[in-house]
Design a protein around this motif. Structure first.
Motif, PDB file in Angstrom:
ATOM      1  N   GLN A 111      36.003  61.654  36.776  1.00 26.23           N
ATOM      2  CA  GLN A 111      35.404  61.514  35.457  1.00 26.23           C
ATOM      3  C   GLN A 111      35.620  62.807  34.675  1.00 26.23           C
ATOM      4  O   GLN A 111      35.294  63.902  35.146  1.00 26.23           O
ATOM      5  CB  GLN A 111      33.915  61.198  35.579  1.00 26.23           C
ATOM      6  CG  GLN A 111      33.649  59.834  36.220  1.00 26.23           C
ATOM      7  CD  GLN A 111      32.196  59.429  36.126  1.00 26.23           C
ATOM      8  OE1 GLN A 111      31.577  59.512  35.066  1.00 26.23           O
ATOM      9  NE2 GLN A 111      31.638  58.960  37.241  1.00 26.23           N
ATOM     10  N   GLU A 127      35.116  58.434  25.336  1.00 32.24           N
ATOM     11  CA  GLU A 127      35.703  57.096  25.477  1.00 32.24           C
ATOM     12  C   GLU A 127      35.624  56.597  26.922  1.00 32.24           C
ATOM     13  O   GLU A 127      35.293  55.435  27.178  1.00 32.24           O
ATOM     14  CB  GLU A 127      37.159  57.100  25.009  1.00 32.24           C
ATOM     15  CG  GLU A 127      37.792  55.710  25.021  1.00 32.24           C
ATOM     16  CD  GLU A 127      39.196  55.715  24.445  1.00 32.24           C
ATOM     17  OE1 GLU A 127      39.924  54.724  24.659  1.00 32.24           O
ATOM     18  OE2 GLU A 127      39.581  56.697  23.786  1.00 32.24           O
ATOM     19  N   GLN A 128      35.932  57.490  27.876  1.00 32.61           N
ATOM     20  CA  GLN A 128      35.846  57.101  29.278  1.00 32.61           C
ATOM     21  C   GLN A 128      34.411  56.743  29.660  1.00 32.61           C
ATOM     22  O   GLN A 128      34.166  55.764  30.376  1.00 32.61           O
ATOM     23  CB  GLN A 128      36.352  58.228  30.177  1.00 32.61           C
ATOM     24  CG  GLN A 128      36.364  57.857  31.661  1.00 32.61           C
ATOM     25  CD  GLN A 128      36.671  59.040  32.555  1.00 32.61           C
ATOM     26  OE1 GLN A 128      36.033  60.092  32.459  1.00 32.61           O
ATOM     27  NE2 GLN A 128      37.661  58.879  33.424  1.00 32.61           N
ATOM     28  N   ILE A 130      32.070  55.578  27.718  1.00 33.95           N
ATOM     29  CA  ILE A 130      31.734  54.288  27.111  1.00 33.95           C
ATOM     30  C   ILE A 130      32.309  53.144  27.931  1.00 33.95           C
ATOM     31  O   ILE A 130      31.634  52.129  28.190  1.00 33.95           O
ATOM     32  CB  ILE A 130      32.238  54.230  25.653  1.00 33.95           C
ATOM     33  CG1 ILE A 130      31.436  55.197  24.781  1.00 33.95           C
ATOM     34  CG2 ILE A 130      32.139  52.809  25.105  1.00 33.95           C
ATOM     35  CD1 ILE A 130      31.974  55.353  23.370  1.00 33.95           C
ATOM     36  N   GLU A 131      33.563  53.279  28.366  1.00 30.97           N
ATOM     37  CA  GLU A 131      34.208  52.226  29.149  1.00 30.97           C
ATOM     38  C   GLU A 131      33.507  52.021  30.486  1.00 30.97           C
ATOM     39  O   GLU A 131      33.316  50.887  30.937  1.00 30.97           O
ATOM     40  CB  GLU A 131      35.686  52.557  29.369  1.00 30.97           C
ATOM     41  CG  GLU A 131      36.540  52.445  28.126  1.00 30.97           C
ATOM     42  CD  GLU A 131      36.456  51.063  27.493  1.00 30.97           C
ATOM     43  OE1 GLU A 131      36.595  50.067  28.240  1.00 30.97           O
ATOM     44  OE2 GLU A 131      36.238  50.976  26.269  1.00 30.97           O
ATOM     45  N   LEU A 132      33.126  53.118  31.145  1.00 30.48           N
ATOM     46  CA  LEU A 132      32.415  53.004  32.418  1.00 30.48           C
ATOM     47  C   LEU A 132      31.049  52.351  32.225  1.00 30.48           C
ATOM     48  O   LEU A 132      30.611  51.532  33.039  1.00 30.48           O
ATOM     49  CB  LEU A 132      32.252  54.379  33.060  1.00 30.48           C
ATOM     50  CG  LEU A 132      33.530  55.020  33.615  1.00 30.48           C
ATOM     51  CD1 LEU A 132      33.245  56.440  34.105  1.00 30.48           C
ATOM     52  CD2 LEU A 132      34.122  54.183  34.749  1.00 30.48           C
ATOM     53  N   SER A 133      30.382  52.688  31.127  1.00 29.33           N
ATOM     54  CA  SER A 133      29.082  52.086  30.841  1.00 29.33           C
ATOM     55  C   SER A 133      29.217  50.588  30.595  1.00 29.33           C
ATOM     56  O   SER A 133      28.394  49.794  31.070  1.00 29.33           O
ATOM     57  CB  SER A 133      28.440  52.760  29.630  1.00 29.33           C
ATOM     58  OG  SER A 133      28.179  54.125  29.885  1.00 29.33           O
ATOM     59  N   LYS A 134      30.263  50.204  29.874  1.00 24.92           N
ATOM     60  CA  LYS A 134      30.508  48.782  29.629  1.00 24.92           C
ATOM     61  C   LYS A 134      30.766  48.036  30.935  1.00 24.92           C
ATOM     62  O   LYS A 134      30.268  46.922  31.131  1.00 24.92           O
ATOM     63  CB  LYS A 134      31.708  48.607  28.686  1.00 24.92           C
ATOM     64  CG  LYS A 134      31.434  48.970  27.238  1.00 24.92           C
ATOM     65  CD  LYS A 134      32.682  48.750  26.392  1.00 24.92           C
ATOM     66  CE  LYS A 134      32.429  49.076  24.931  1.00 24.92           C
ATOM     67  NZ  LYS A 134      33.673  48.896  24.113  1.00 24.92           N
ATOM     68  N   LYS A 135      31.532  48.664  31.819  1.00 27.83           N
ATOM     69  CA  LYS A 135      31.830  48.039  33.103  1.00 27.83           C
ATOM     70  C   LYS A 135      30.553  47.877  33.923  1.00 27.83           C
ATOM     71  O   LYS A 135      30.313  46.817  34.527  1.00 27.83           O
ATOM     72  CB  LYS A 135      32.855  48.873  33.873  1.00 27.83           C
ATOM     73  CG  LYS A 135      33.291  48.243  35.193  1.00 27.83           C
ATOM     74  CD  LYS A 135      34.397  49.061  35.850  1.00 27.83           C
ATOM     75  CE  LYS A 135      34.873  48.393  37.133  1.00 27.83           C
ATOM     76  NZ  LYS A 135      35.985  49.163  37.769  1.00 27.83           N
TER      77      LYS A 135
END
Length: 256
Positions: A111, A127-128, A130-135
């Motif tokens: 990370q 951005e990373q 946010i993507e991990l949170s969405k996942k």
């Protein structure tokens, strides 16, 4: 079809106990494979050998990197993990001081925000994150745990902790997942939902799975191939219908 994992004549002894004795099996690329057997048959010991928690007394373990197989027995668990193999545990190993969401977000490796030199530069890791949170939120929604997103581990039931352990494994960018009884303590409908999700991951993301499971009626519905261990040895293998009709397997379970 090429194999992503090969276990070759692996043996593991604990004093006079033969936990594994000459086990040979393989997991194909995009394989969805079950591993069953009575209690004490060596299933979890095999997982521990594959993932570096135990060093085999005989035999070897090979994992595919790019276009070649590399030997991984003897590597420590962190090294095996970084090769692309992730395993879950029968007893969930969670961070009790963190929330459910935090337990999911702390799992992925590499990370950007964890890099001391880049941590102060929010644009480099936002951005990373946010993507991990969405996942993570997507996993929680899929398995009905979104209401527990901010709960502490002590507030969860055993079944929810078990589901969270499996979800933590699925948060990592692995190529091969070793799941140790992922549906233990989970109700039937949620167990089927989990296996449906696993199968979709396999199909859409070209992942491979080796799954220990005692709920054979669910496992056999989803896996392509099954290995059966008994007393540390490979008792049977084949497609689900072949294994369930094997007299040796029936005898082993009746006598278990």
């Amino acid at each position: 079809m090429s194999n992503i994992l090969e276990v070759r004549d692996v043996a593991k002894f604990f004093g006079g106990i033969r936990a594994l004795d000459g086990v040979t099996l393989s997991i194909p690329h995009k394989g969805l494979v079950g591993l069953i057997g009575p209690n004490g048959s060596g299933k979890t010991t095999l997982f521990n050998v594959i993932t570096g928690f135990y060093v085999p007394d005989r035999g070897s373990v090979w994992f595919r990197e790019s276009n070649s197989m590399v030997r991984i027995d003897g590597l420590n668990p962190n090294e095996v993990f970084r090769k692309g193999i992730v395993r879950t545990f029968q007893t969930p190993r969670l961070f009790n001081s963190l929330t459910v969401l935090e337990n999911l977000l702390v799992t992925p490796v590499n990370q950007i925000g964890e890099n001391v030199a880049k941590a102060l530069y929010v644009k480099s890791w936002r951005e990373q994150e946010i993507e991990l949170s969405k996942k993570a939120l997507g996993l929680l929604k899929t398995f009905g745990m979104l209401p527990y997103v901010n709960s502490r581990i002590s507030e969860l039931s055993v079944s929810h902790m078990k589901m969270l352990e499996t979800m933590r494994g699925l948060m990592t960018p692995a190529k091969l997942y070793l799941l140790d009884e992922p549906t233990a303590g989970v109700d039937y409908s949620m167990a089927r939902e989990l296996f449906t999700y696993i199968k979709r991951l396999r199909d859409e993301q070209n992942l491979s799975f080796l799954i220990i499971e005692h709920r054979i009626e669910i496992l056999m519905e989803f896996v392509d191939y099954v290995y059966v261990l008994h007393n540390g040895r490979l008792l049977s293998e084949g497609k689900p219908n072949e294994v369930t009709s094997d007299p040796k397997v029936i005898e082993a379970y009746i006598g278990a």
